[in-house]
Write an enzyme that holds these catalytic residues in place. Structure first.
Site, PDB file in Angstrom:
ATOM      1  N   CYS A   2       0.840  -1.196   0.000  1.00  0.00           N
ATOM      2  CA  CYS A   2       0.000   0.000   0.000  1.00  0.00           C
ATOM      3  C   CYS A   2       0.885   1.260   0.000  1.00  0.00           C
ATOM      4  O   CYS A   2       1.925   1.293   0.650  1.00  0.00           O
ATOM      5  CB  CYS A   2      -0.944   0.100   1.189  1.00  0.00           C
ATOM      6  SG  CYS A   2      -2.048  -1.293   1.366  1.00  0.00           S
ATOM      7  N   TRP A  75      -2.563  -2.805  -1.575  1.00  0.00           N
ATOM      8  CA  TRP A  75      -2.210  -4.221  -1.716  1.00  0.00           C
ATOM      9  C   TRP A  75      -3.026  -4.918  -0.635  1.00  0.00           C
ATOM     10  O   TRP A  75      -2.808  -4.718   0.553  1.00  0.00           O
ATOM     11  CB  TRP A  75      -0.722  -4.425  -1.483  1.00  0.00           C
ATOM     12  CG  TRP A  75      -0.262  -5.815  -1.777  1.00  0.00           C
ATOM     13  CD1 TRP A  75       0.107  -6.311  -2.990  1.00  0.00           C
ATOM     14  CD2 TRP A  75      -0.114  -6.897  -0.853  1.00  0.00           C
ATOM     15  NE1 TRP A  75       0.470  -7.636  -2.873  1.00  0.00           N
ATOM     16  CE2 TRP A  75       0.348  -8.026  -1.573  1.00  0.00           C
ATOM     17  CE3 TRP A  75      -0.333  -7.045   0.518  1.00  0.00           C
ATOM     18  CZ2 TRP A  75       0.603  -9.260  -0.979  1.00  0.00           C
ATOM     19  CZ3 TRP A  75      -0.086  -8.278   1.114  1.00  0.00           C
ATOM     20  CH2 TRP A  75       0.377  -9.366   0.364  1.00  0.00           C
ATOM     21  N   GLY A 102      -0.462  -0.873   6.301  1.00  0.00           N
ATOM     22  CA  GLY A 102      -0.063  -1.706   7.443  1.00  0.00           C
ATOM     23  C   GLY A 102      -1.185  -2.651   7.826  1.00  0.00           C
ATOM     24  O   GLY A 102      -2.116  -2.867   7.041  1.00  0.00           O
ATOM     25  N   LYS A 491      12.724 -14.999 -10.772  1.00  0.00           N
ATOM     26  CA  LYS A 491      12.433 -13.948 -11.755  1.00  0.00           C
ATOM     27  C   LYS A 491      11.380 -14.437 -12.745  1.00  0.00           C
ATOM     28  O   LYS A 491      10.447 -13.724 -13.082  1.00  0.00           O
ATOM     29  CB  LYS A 491      13.677 -13.517 -12.539  1.00  0.00           C
ATOM     30  CG  LYS A 491      14.680 -12.605 -11.923  1.00  0.00           C
ATOM     31  CD  LYS A 491      14.226 -11.209 -11.646  1.00  0.00           C
ATOM     32  CE  LYS A 491      13.505 -11.114 -10.339  1.00  0.00           C
ATOM     33  NZ  LYS A 491      14.275 -10.878  -9.131  1.00  0.00           N
ATOM     34  N   HIS A 510      18.295 -36.433  -7.000  1.00  0.00           N
ATOM     35  CA  HIS A 510      17.581 -36.975  -5.839  1.00  0.00           C
ATOM     36  C   HIS A 510      16.086 -36.684  -5.924  1.00  0.00           C
ATOM     37  O   HIS A 510      15.400 -36.694  -4.904  1.00  0.00           O
ATOM     38  CB  HIS A 510      18.174 -36.398  -4.546  1.00  0.00           C
ATOM     39  CG  HIS A 510      19.626 -36.742  -4.383  1.00  0.00           C
ATOM     40  ND1 HIS A 510      20.063 -38.003  -4.061  1.00  0.00           N
ATOM     41  CD2 HIS A 510      20.747 -35.997  -4.572  1.00  0.00           C
ATOM     42  CE1 HIS A 510      21.383 -38.020  -4.018  1.00  0.00           C
ATOM     43  NE2 HIS A 510      21.826 -36.808  -4.336  1.00  0.00           N
ATOM     44  N   LYS A 609       6.145  -4.205  -4.202  1.00  0.00           N
ATOM     45  CA  LYS A 609       7.595  -4.070  -4.080  1.00  0.00           C
ATOM     46  C   LYS A 609       8.054  -3.966  -2.626  1.00  0.00           C
ATOM     47  O   LYS A 609       9.132  -4.398  -2.290  1.00  0.00           O
ATOM     48  CB  LYS A 609       8.028  -2.820  -4.847  1.00  0.00           C
ATOM     49  CG  LYS A 609       9.510  -2.654  -4.878  1.00  0.00           C
ATOM     50  CD  LYS A 609      10.032  -2.655  -6.272  1.00  0.00           C
ATOM     51  CE  LYS A 609      11.519  -2.769  -6.320  1.00  0.00           C
ATOM     52  NZ  LYS A 609      11.987  -4.087  -6.705  1.00  0.00           N
TER      53      LYS A 609
HETATM   54  C1  F6R Z   1      11.678 -10.359  -6.218  1.00  0.00           C
HETATM   55  C2  F6R Z   1      11.595  -9.348  -5.202  1.00  0.00           C
HETATM   56  C3  F6R Z   1      11.226  -9.770  -3.824  1.00  0.00           C
HETATM   57  C4  F6R Z   1      12.030  -8.949  -2.811  1.00  0.00           C
HETATM   58  C5  F6R Z   1      11.543  -9.248  -1.384  1.00  0.00           C
HETATM   59  C6  F6R Z   1      12.379  -8.534  -0.344  1.00  0.00           C
HETATM   60  O1  F6R Z   1      12.066  -9.826  -7.442  1.00  0.00           O
HETATM   61  O2  F6R Z   1      11.800  -8.202  -5.454  1.00  0.00           O
HETATM   62  O3  F6R Z   1      11.398 -11.134  -3.630  1.00  0.00           O
HETATM   63  O4  F6R Z   1      13.374  -9.258  -2.945  1.00  0.00           O
HETATM   64  O5  F6R Z   1      10.213  -8.876  -1.257  1.00  0.00           O
HETATM   65  O6  F6R Z   1      12.329  -7.161  -0.535  1.00  0.00           O
HETATM   66  P1  F6R Z   1      13.410  -6.197   0.088  1.00  0.00           P
HETATM   67  O7  F6R Z   1      14.699  -6.481  -0.552  1.00  0.00           O
HETATM   68  O8  F6R Z   1      12.910  -4.828  -0.193  1.00  0.00           O
HETATM   69  O9  F6R Z   1      13.448  -6.502   1.558  1.00  0.00           O
END
Ligand code: F6R
Length: 614
Positions: A2, A75, A102, A491, A510, A609
């Site tokens: 969010c 979100w 939050g 990815k 395995h 993100k």
């Molecule tokens: C994948 C991705 C996520 C972040 C994860 C941690 O491309 O971006 O898996 O790596 O949410 O985020 P940070 O690094 O901001 O703690």
């Protein structure tokens, strides 16, 4: 998770809020909404399911006149994505509107109590409980909005960044933070607030980062006031932003992800700058130099992180153990925090987070610190929570990463970990100085190597067409290439929605080997390192079972070239630096497969993100 934006001033409130929401859309895009208050004395709330562009469409024929406004991009946590669950939420009498990032953990108890007092609820969210509680306290105590917010927050358990406006006082925004980020931008006769500084960077460079347990009173024509939950006043610490507007635009690329992949030669250059000195002979990291005794005496290093950052952490283990001879454990922050960790003051805990706001990583860092460990943060986001909760640390300096799938932050994290390992090895004397110099020299050439690997772009685009409709992928690697395999698989999954598994290549026999057939391609990361002969056998095992192979190999490789279906060549370099280079073709492969499938690579479904909820 969010994003929230607020504005008070003489600018075009609606335009500023919408532009701000677009900048914060990386934090969530299930629904969006805004509340505006203008001279007509009305509190106008508009919301829409889906992306911010849907909200814009919805607002086209609405009254948008305003002096103050708050806005939100969601979100979903409590309640499905819908118009009704979208923020802002308003109080029973319609006099207050609130946006929230939050989760309110005790919302059920509070909701039941409010219902007993006659409140009715219209959404399934925890946020509506908060706005109703504020209104209930305000009426009961006949108090000001800020007093009601303070009392309500004293009853709340959970994480929040909130902004509230009130119909009767359209010159004020009350905002507060606990474990979710909030920053205030101070302009001339105008004030902004947002989950990060990107919504207001073109209007002001002066920013105040709110701390946990603080409430900001933003009133038009008056200086900013910050109070604590006990009503004492906080000192205002104005920081100057280093962000520039060009960093927030696509710069001619169709997607942020592609722009960020192509930025890597320059982001790595910035990440290295000033840290590899004397032509590569010496590593200079302030975060280590300022705490030499801690690193000299460390008996163990524990690295905590999530997602892509966890993959970088795993590489950190290989690097630190190889170079510094210190035992390293790597933990998912979400597991670590509830695993009764055993730590003491000779442990160093490294918390890695691009955003600096990931709730689990932040909580893990706080726990480690409380237990007496020295906590070192590796983050990209200046002023974010993790760097503020740690004893020392290093910023990536790769610029804002906007594409939801992490690319340039991953290579930046791996670079910082490499430098950290070399820096600690230099300090502890666990590597000869000419070994350090040899790697240091190659680090200075990394931006050129990345430039060269990016020339594979068109070849990878063509290759992607062959595999766009595969339903499963296997990614294999050994040693330093194993975390790269995990990252390559992540990815692909997150942006193309194709199932992919990353595996240590030798473990394949395995279990996963049973899956191999002509329908399931394997991506094998096989640079010319000390495990090369071993991985050649694994490549043969896949081929013997009819699997198709895309191999990432070192230039001049002839053995794997004769077995694999496709090879992508990377320049030769020291083994410890290969992950930075071999991960780049995998980023491009995922990007093009997702594009071929028509997916929204910058905003993949269900993701956000900055993961500020558990
Ligand atoms: C994948 C991705 C996520 C972040 C994860 C941690 O491309 O971006 O898996 O790596 O949410 O985020 P940070 O690094 O901001 O703690």
């Amino acid at each position: 998770m969010c994003g929230i934006v607020g504005y008070i001033g003489n600018g075009n409130v609606y335009d500023i809020l919408i532009k701000g929401l677009h900048r914060l859309e990386y934090r969530g895009y299930d629904s969006a909404g805004l509340a505006l208050e203008g001279e007509d004395g009305k509190l106008k709330v508009y919301k829409s399911k889906g992306k911010v562009s849907n909200l814009e469409e919805y607002c086209k024929d609405k009254s948008l006149d305003a002096k103050v406004g708050i806005a939100h991009t969601r979100w979903a946590t409590h309640g499905e994505p819908s118009d009704c669950n979208a923020h802002p939420h308003y109080s029973e009498d319609g006099k207050l509107a609130l946006v929230h990032n939050g989760t309110i953990e005790n919302y059920k108890v509070l909701k039941d109590a409010l219902m007993q007092h006659g409140c009715t609820f219209h959404s399934e969210t925890d946020t509506e409980v908060l706005v109703q509680l504020i209104e209930y306290i305000k009426v009961k105590n006949n108090c000001s909005l800020v007093d009601a917010v303070r009392e309500a927050l004293n009853q709340v358990v959970g994480a929040y960044a909130i902004a509230v406006i009130e119909k009767e006082h359209p010159d004020t925004i009350v905002a507060a933070r606990q474990s979710s980020p909030l920053v205030i931008g101070i302009g001339e006769d105008e004030t902004f607030l947002a989950s990060d500084a990107t919504p207001f960077v073109e209007y002001t460079k002066e920013a105040v980062y709110l701390n946990d347990g603080e409430i900001a009173v933003i009133k038009q024509g008056e200086p900013l006031k910050i109070l604590k939950l006990d009503n004492s006043e906080s000192k205002i610490d104005v920081k100057t932003l280093e962000l520039s507007i060009s960093q927030l635009e696509k710069g001619g690329f169709p997607h942020f992800m592609l722009k960020e992949i192509f930025e890597q030669p320059s982001t790595l250059k910035t990440c290295i700058r000033g840290r590899v000195v004397d032509d590569g002979r010496r590593i200079h990291i302030n975060g280590i130099n300022d705490h030499k005794d801690t690193f000299l005496n460390a008996k163990r290093i524990v690295i905590v992180a999530c997602g892509t950052s966890w993959h970088a952490a795993l590489l950190g283990k290989y690097l630190i153990q190889d170079m510094c001879k210190i035992p390293v454990e790597v933990e998912y922050a979400s597991e670590f925090r509830y695993s009764n960790p055993v730590l003491d003051n000779r442990d160093v805990v490294i918390a890695i987070s691009q955003s600096g706001e990931t709730a689990d990583t932040l909580a893990a860092a706080k726990i480690a610190r409380k237990m007496g460990a020295f906590v070192y943060g590796i983050s990209n986001s200046v002023g974010s929570s993790i760097p503020r909760e740690t004893d020392s640390g290093t910023y990536l300096h790769v610029g804002p990463e906007i594409g939801v799938a992490s690319t340039k932050a991953f290579t930046g994290q791996v670079m910082v970990l490499t430098l950290l390992a070399l820096g600690v090895a230099q300090l502890r004397g666990t590597m000869e100085s000419d070994q350090i110099a040899e790697i240091g020299k190659e680090i200075l050439r990394i931006p050129d190597y990345v430039e060269k690997v990016l020339k594979l772009n068109e070849k990878i685009e063509r290759l992607s067409l062959i595999y766009t409709y595969a339903r499963n992928f296997l990614y294999l690697g050994r040693g330093y290439s194993y975390p790269v395999a995990l990252e390559g698989a992540l990815k692909l999954k997150e942006i193309s929605y194709i199932h992919a598994e990353g595996y240590p290549a030798a473990e394949m026999k395995h279990g996963p080997i049973a899956l191999i057939d002509a329908e399931m391609p394997s991506v094998i990361i096989a640079p010319n390192d000390h495990l090369y002969e071993k991985i050649v056998s694994n490549v043969q095992q896949v081929k013997a079972r009819g699997g198709n192979i895309i191999a990432i190999v070192t230039e001049g490789d002839t053995v794997i070239r004769n077995i694999a279906d496709h090879v992508l060549e990377v320049p030769p370099m020291p083994e410890c630096l290969t992950p930075i280079i071999t991960s780049i073709p995998l980023q491009l492969l995922s990007y093009y497969i997702a594009i071929n499938k028509g997916k929204d690579v910058d905003m993949p479904r269900n993701l956000a993100k900055s993961v500020t909820v558990e």
